[in-house]
Design an enzyme around this catalytic site. Structure first.
Site, PDB file in Angstrom:
ATOM      1  N   ASP A  75      24.803 -16.884  36.242  1.00  0.00           N
ATOM      2  CA  ASP A  75      25.264 -18.097  35.556  1.00  0.00           C
ATOM      3  C   ASP A  75      26.104 -17.704  34.342  1.00  0.00           C
ATOM      4  O   ASP A  75      25.610 -17.058  33.420  1.00  0.00           O
ATOM      5  CB  ASP A  75      24.060 -18.931  35.086  1.00  0.00           C
ATOM      6  CG  ASP A  75      24.516 -20.226  34.435  1.00  0.00           C
ATOM      7  OD1 ASP A  75      24.967 -21.121  35.175  1.00  0.00           O
ATOM      8  OD2 ASP A  75      24.471 -20.331  33.190  1.00  0.00           O
ATOM      9  N   TYR A  84      31.250 -18.763  27.274  1.00  0.00           N
ATOM     10  CA  TYR A  84      30.414 -17.614  26.888  1.00  0.00           C
ATOM     11  C   TYR A  84      31.246 -16.387  26.542  1.00  0.00           C
ATOM     12  O   TYR A  84      30.711 -15.394  26.051  1.00  0.00           O
ATOM     13  CB  TYR A  84      29.422 -17.245  28.010  1.00  0.00           C
ATOM     14  CG  TYR A  84      28.458 -18.343  28.418  1.00  0.00           C
ATOM     15  CD1 TYR A  84      28.264 -19.466  27.633  1.00  0.00           C
ATOM     16  CD2 TYR A  84      27.740 -18.245  29.610  1.00  0.00           C
ATOM     17  CE1 TYR A  84      27.387 -20.474  28.032  1.00  0.00           C
ATOM     18  CE2 TYR A  84      26.861 -19.237  30.011  1.00  0.00           C
ATOM     19  CZ  TYR A  84      26.701 -20.351  29.220  1.00  0.00           C
ATOM     20  OH  TYR A  84      25.834 -21.339  29.622  1.00  0.00           O
ATOM     21  N   LYS A  98      31.724 -22.513  34.266  1.00  0.00           N
ATOM     22  CA  LYS A  98      31.788 -23.900  33.768  1.00  0.00           C
ATOM     23  C   LYS A  98      33.099 -24.188  33.033  1.00  0.00           C
ATOM     24  O   LYS A  98      33.611 -23.317  32.313  1.00  0.00           O
ATOM     25  CB  LYS A  98      30.604 -24.163  32.826  1.00  0.00           C
ATOM     26  CG  LYS A  98      29.265 -23.743  33.414  1.00  0.00           C
ATOM     27  CD  LYS A  98      28.076 -24.049  32.529  1.00  0.00           C
ATOM     28  CE  LYS A  98      26.831 -23.332  33.043  1.00  0.00           C
ATOM     29  NZ  LYS A  98      26.594 -22.021  32.430  1.00  0.00           N
ATOM     30  N   HIS A 145      30.900 -28.443  31.816  1.00  0.00           N
ATOM     31  CA  HIS A 145      29.845 -27.919  30.923  1.00  0.00           C
ATOM     32  C   HIS A 145      29.167 -29.011  30.086  1.00  0.00           C
ATOM     33  O   HIS A 145      27.972 -28.951  29.808  1.00  0.00           O
ATOM     34  CB  HIS A 145      30.470 -26.866  29.995  1.00  0.00           C
ATOM     35  CG  HIS A 145      29.505 -25.840  29.491  1.00  0.00           C
ATOM     36  ND1 HIS A 145      29.849 -24.536  29.232  1.00  0.00           N
ATOM     37  CD2 HIS A 145      28.189 -25.914  29.194  1.00  0.00           C
ATOM     38  CE1 HIS A 145      28.796 -23.864  28.812  1.00  0.00           C
ATOM     39  NE2 HIS A 145      27.766 -24.677  28.768  1.00  0.00           N
ATOM     40  N   ARG A 187      11.635  -7.377  31.874  1.00  0.00           N
ATOM     41  CA  ARG A 187      11.621  -8.846  31.965  1.00  0.00           C
ATOM     42  C   ARG A 187      12.486  -9.349  33.115  1.00  0.00           C
ATOM     43  O   ARG A 187      12.165 -10.357  33.738  1.00  0.00           O
ATOM     44  CB  ARG A 187      12.080  -9.447  30.643  1.00  0.00           C
ATOM     45  CG  ARG A 187      11.012  -9.340  29.559  1.00  0.00           C
ATOM     46  CD  ARG A 187      11.536  -9.926  28.290  1.00  0.00           C
ATOM     47  NE  ARG A 187      10.509  -9.968  27.256  1.00  0.00           N
ATOM     48  CZ  ARG A 187      10.763 -10.314  26.005  1.00  0.00           C
ATOM     49  NH1 ARG A 187      11.999 -10.633  25.643  1.00  0.00           N
ATOM     50  NH2 ARG A 187       9.791 -10.342  25.124  1.00  0.00           N
TER      51      ARG A 187
END
Ligand SMILES: NC(=O)c1ccc[n+]([C@@H]2O[C@H](COP(=O)([O-])OP(=O)(O)OC[C@H]3O[C@@H](n4cnc5c(N)ncnc54)[C@H](OP(=O)(O)O)[C@@H]3O)[C@@H](O)[C@H]2O)c1
Length: 319
Positions: free
Chosen positions: A49, A54, A83, A116, A269
């Protein structure tokens, strides 16, 4: 839509989206992102994503290019979402921004292109600091037609929305030739957005949760409540199921038929976050997790994005 014990969800139009993706929103440093993305692809992530906003599409593009040109992965193996940024939320700028994203990503198409945010601002060039300052005149219906043209042109397989409310989605659906296949919104166990999710599911729209862990490590000015991942209830359930708190939160979403795009730059993680397909939270424990709903105060995102935006008639969050 089925997702219980496998890694794919079916989208409204038959496209498949992996139920866990890698969020890249706060990764703005190329080395960190490259290491993270290489690790993620190595351990089985097949859904990324990103967004023009970004400022990391080019980093992602360079990593993907290596994977594709080495033959380790084929383009069709990876689901890529990007987006349309806020200054692109205008009928005259959709195609330009779509093309910029494809160029950054070094791709011929993305799998999913999302608007977005429902409000657009004036655009003064990519580097301008004025881009998020002044709301522009925009028309959702006309913008959606331009989104549909991106599908027609083969630049994206599917189109959808992010941060839109039910009224805005319904308005688009009424005149859409290609219906929105996906809505990406903030969802975590203390911010559940049940009505909007039910509406989407009834209409065959896949829901993707952003900030699915409640963005615990992020220093957000908007945070009014302690990160729910540290709550006693989540901790107890993690012990009970021999999982981590993060896995409980992600599994909760999957069992509600919600796709999630957690962000982590730590290998352990990353592994944890995608290892959520082989256990099941009981019905009673799902009910008890429902009780963590924190209402409006639990929302983290987008307050103060653009000066005065909360008073705009298309501000999506107060409906
Ligand atoms: N459409 C939109 O408007 C919108 C808005 C916001 C976000 N997004 C998307 O959603 C993605 C995820 O959202 P987000 O980054 O805000 O929040 P998030 O994924 O809920 O949380 C990320 C934070 O949690 C930490 N973390 C990750 N896995 C963990 C685990 N298993 N246990 C404990 N902590 C863990 C990460 O730290 P480490 O990296 O140190 O592990 C990071 O600080 C973004 O990257 C972006 O792609 C979309």
């Amino acid at each position: 839509m089925a997702c219980k014990l496998h890694n794919n969800m079916v989208m409204g139009d038959g496209l498949e989206i992996p139920a866990i993706g890698l969020g890249t929103g706060s990764m703005r440093e190329e080395n960190e992102l490259a290491t993270t993305l290489n690790n993620a692809l190595e351990i089985g992530y097949r859904h990324i994503d990103t967004a023009f906003a970004y400022k990391n599409e080019a980093f992602i593009g360079r990593v993907l290019k290596k994977w594709f040109s080495s033959g380790k992965l084929k383009r069709e193996d990876v689901f890529i979402t990007t987006k349309l940024p806020v200054p692109g939320v205008h009928q005259s700028r959709v195609e330009m921004f779509m093309k910029k994203s494809l160029e950054n990503l070094q791709l011929e198409y993305v799998d999913l292109y999302l608007i977005h945010f429902p409000i657009g601002t004036k655009y003064f060039g990519d580097e301008s600091e004025d881009n998020l300052k002044e709301v522009d005149d925009f028309d959702h219906i006309e913008i959606w037609k331009k989104m549909e043209e991106q599908v027609d042109a083969g630049r994206t397989k599917a189109i959808g929305l992010s941060n839109f409310n039910q009224r805005q989605i319904e308005k688009i659906m009424k005149s859409a030739r290609i219906k929105p296949t996906c809505l990406q919104i903030e969802i975590h166990v203390d911010f559940q957005q049940r009505d909007l999710i039910n509406f989407c599911h009834k209409n065959g729209i896949v829901v993707v949760a952003y900030s699915p862990l409640g963005a615990p490590g992020r220093n957000l000015q908007n945070r009014k409540m302690a990160p729910v991942i540290n709550s006693e209830k989540i901790g107890k359930l993690a012990k009970k199921y021999n999982k981590t708190p993060g896995q409980i939160m992600l599994r909760y979403l999957l069992q509600n038929n919600i796709v999630a795009v957690p962000k982590s730059s730590r290998l352990e993680r990353l592994k944890e976050n995608i290892d959520v397909f082989h256990f099941e939270i009981s019905e009673n424990d799902m009910k008890s997790l429902n009780e963590l709903e924190g209402g409006k105060d639990a929302r983290l995102s987008f307050r103060g994005l653009i000066p005065g935006i909360e008073k705009h008639p298309e501000y999506p969050f107060e409906d």
